[in-house]
Motif scaffolding. Structure first.
Motif, short mmCIF file in Angstrom:
data_model
loop_
_atom_site.label_atom_id
_atom_site.label_comp_id
_atom_site.label_asym_id
_atom_site.label_seq_id
_atom_site.Cartn_x
_atom_site.Cartn_y
_atom_site.Cartn_z
N ALA A 64 0.83 -1.20 0.00
CA ALA A 64 0.00 0.00 0.00
C ALA A 64 0.87 1.25 0.00
O ALA A 64 0.64 2.20 -0.77
CB ALA A 64 -0.93 0.00 1.21
N HIS A 65 1.90 1.27 0.85
CA HIS A 65 2.77 2.44 0.92
C HIS A 65 3.57 2.62 -0.36
O HIS A 65 3.75 3.76 -0.82
CB HIS A 65 3.70 2.32 2.13
N VAL A 91 9.11 10.05 0.16
CA VAL A 91 10.05 9.69 1.22
C VAL A 91 9.29 9.27 2.48
O VAL A 91 9.59 8.26 3.12
CB VAL A 91 11.01 10.86 1.54
N ALA A 92 8.28 10.06 2.86
CA ALA A 92 7.50 9.76 4.06
C ALA A 92 6.77 8.43 3.93
O ALA A 92 6.71 7.64 4.88
CB ALA A 92 6.51 10.89 4.33
N LEU A 93 6.24 8.16 2.76
CA LEU A 93 5.48 6.93 2.55
C LEU A 93 6.39 5.69 2.58
O LEU A 93 6.05 4.68 3.21
CB LEU A 93 4.72 7.01 1.23
N ALA A 98 7.52 5.02 6.08
CA ALA A 98 6.46 4.40 6.86
C ALA A 98 6.34 2.92 6.53
O ALA A 98 6.00 2.11 7.40
CB ALA A 98 5.14 5.11 6.61
N ALA A 99 6.60 2.56 5.28
CA ALA A 99 6.57 1.14 4.90
C ALA A 99 7.67 0.38 5.60
O ALA A 99 7.49 -0.76 6.05
CB ALA A 99 6.72 1.01 3.38
N ILE A 100 8.84 1.01 5.73
CA ILE A 100 9.98 0.35 6.36
C ILE A 100 9.80 0.25 7.86
O ILE A 100 10.09 -0.80 8.47
CB ILE A 100 11.28 1.13 6.02
N LYS A 101 9.30 1.31 8.46
CA LYS A 101 9.11 1.32 9.92
C LYS A 101 7.66 0.98 10.24
O LYS A 101 6.85 1.84 10.59
CB LYS A 101 9.47 2.70 10.48
#
Length: 261
Positions: A64-65, A82-84, A87-90
């Motif tokens: 999704a991200h 970058v933010a998305l 968020a996928a990684i964390k």
């Protein structure tokens, strides 16, 4: 995919009572180009770990991200991308699972590098691409793998860095890996009996192997810039398994690449 989404839309009250159906719904929404809806569903729920669901919630979260990050890049919003991807990684604890230490993060790191590049931060982009290109091994089907479909993203990262020698070396080992898979009969790992598809009872491991080989060969064709062959391979996979998330995502990416050309 569209039919599956329609069925799950109609049964949304029942879907909301089950973690497994919620994850299936999220994956279907992403495959139907509705990643924001999928993310809202995933973010609003606290999932319980369940045997047989290993990695499914996390993969839906990442898909999704990454889909939304791709949309942000298309619109020129590098900061949002970058933010998305970050968020996928964390991933949050509410997903009920975390990334396996042996899982290959090359795809996420490649996307992070692309996002930083679009945001104008070449240093962070290079750092992420270096990490992606250096990612080795993987963990899938409940067992460690020397190479996987994620090796493809390491090759792309090497190209981003201008390291064509490394890219060629990775392609060579991936080709050898595919040849080895094609020559070796598929077997069921003991721990694979807890996978979502319940391989021991319902699935054909040789069929799964054939799909894996077709995906890898599609990637090799794409790396060779033979997008027609890559698309044909992916269509073969999807004819056998219409919900194959990786094949759907890769086909969408390659279609965008072809359109850009």
């Amino acid at each position: 995919v569209v039919e599956r989404v329609a069925l799950l839309d109609a049964a949304s009250d029942h879907v909301a009572t089950r973690d497994d159906l919620t994850v299936a719904y999220a994956h279907s929404l992403i495959s139907a180009d509705r990643p924001l809806e999928a993310l809202r569903i995933l973010g609003a729920r606290r999932f319980q770990p369940w045997e047989g669901g290993e990695g499914e919630v996390l993969r839906a979260w990442e898909r999704a991200h990454l889909a939304l990050a791709g949309q942000a890049l298309e619109s020129g919003d590098g900061a949002a991308a970058v933010a998305l991807v970050s968020a996928a990684i964390k991933s949050p604890e509410s997903l009920g699972e975390c990334r396996h230490p042996l899982a290959n993060p090359a795809q996420l790191l490649l996307a992070l590098g692309d996002a930083h590049a679009a945001a104008g931060d070449d240093e962070l982009a290079t750092e992420a691409w270096l990490a992606s290109a250096a990612a080795v091994g993987d963990f899938s089907s409940m067992s460690p793998q020397a190479y996987s479909e994620n090796t493809y993203f390491s090759v792309l990262a090497a190209h981003r860095l201008g390291n064509d020698e490394l890219a060629a070396a990775l392609v060579a080992v991936l080709e050898t890996h595919v040849a080895s898979l094609a020559a070796t009969p598929a077997t069921i790992d003991y721990f694979a009996t807890s996978l979502p598809s319940l391989l021991l009872f319902h699935d054909d491991p040789q069929r799964r192997r054939a799909l894996e080989i077709d995906v890898l060969r599609a990637e090799l064709a794409a790396l060779d810039r033979d997008l027609d062959t890559a698309a044909a391979r992916l269509n073969t996979v999807l004819a056998s398994d219409p919900a194959h998330a990786f094949a759907l995502d890769l086909r969408r990416t390659l279609t965008s690449t072809r359109s850009a050309r």
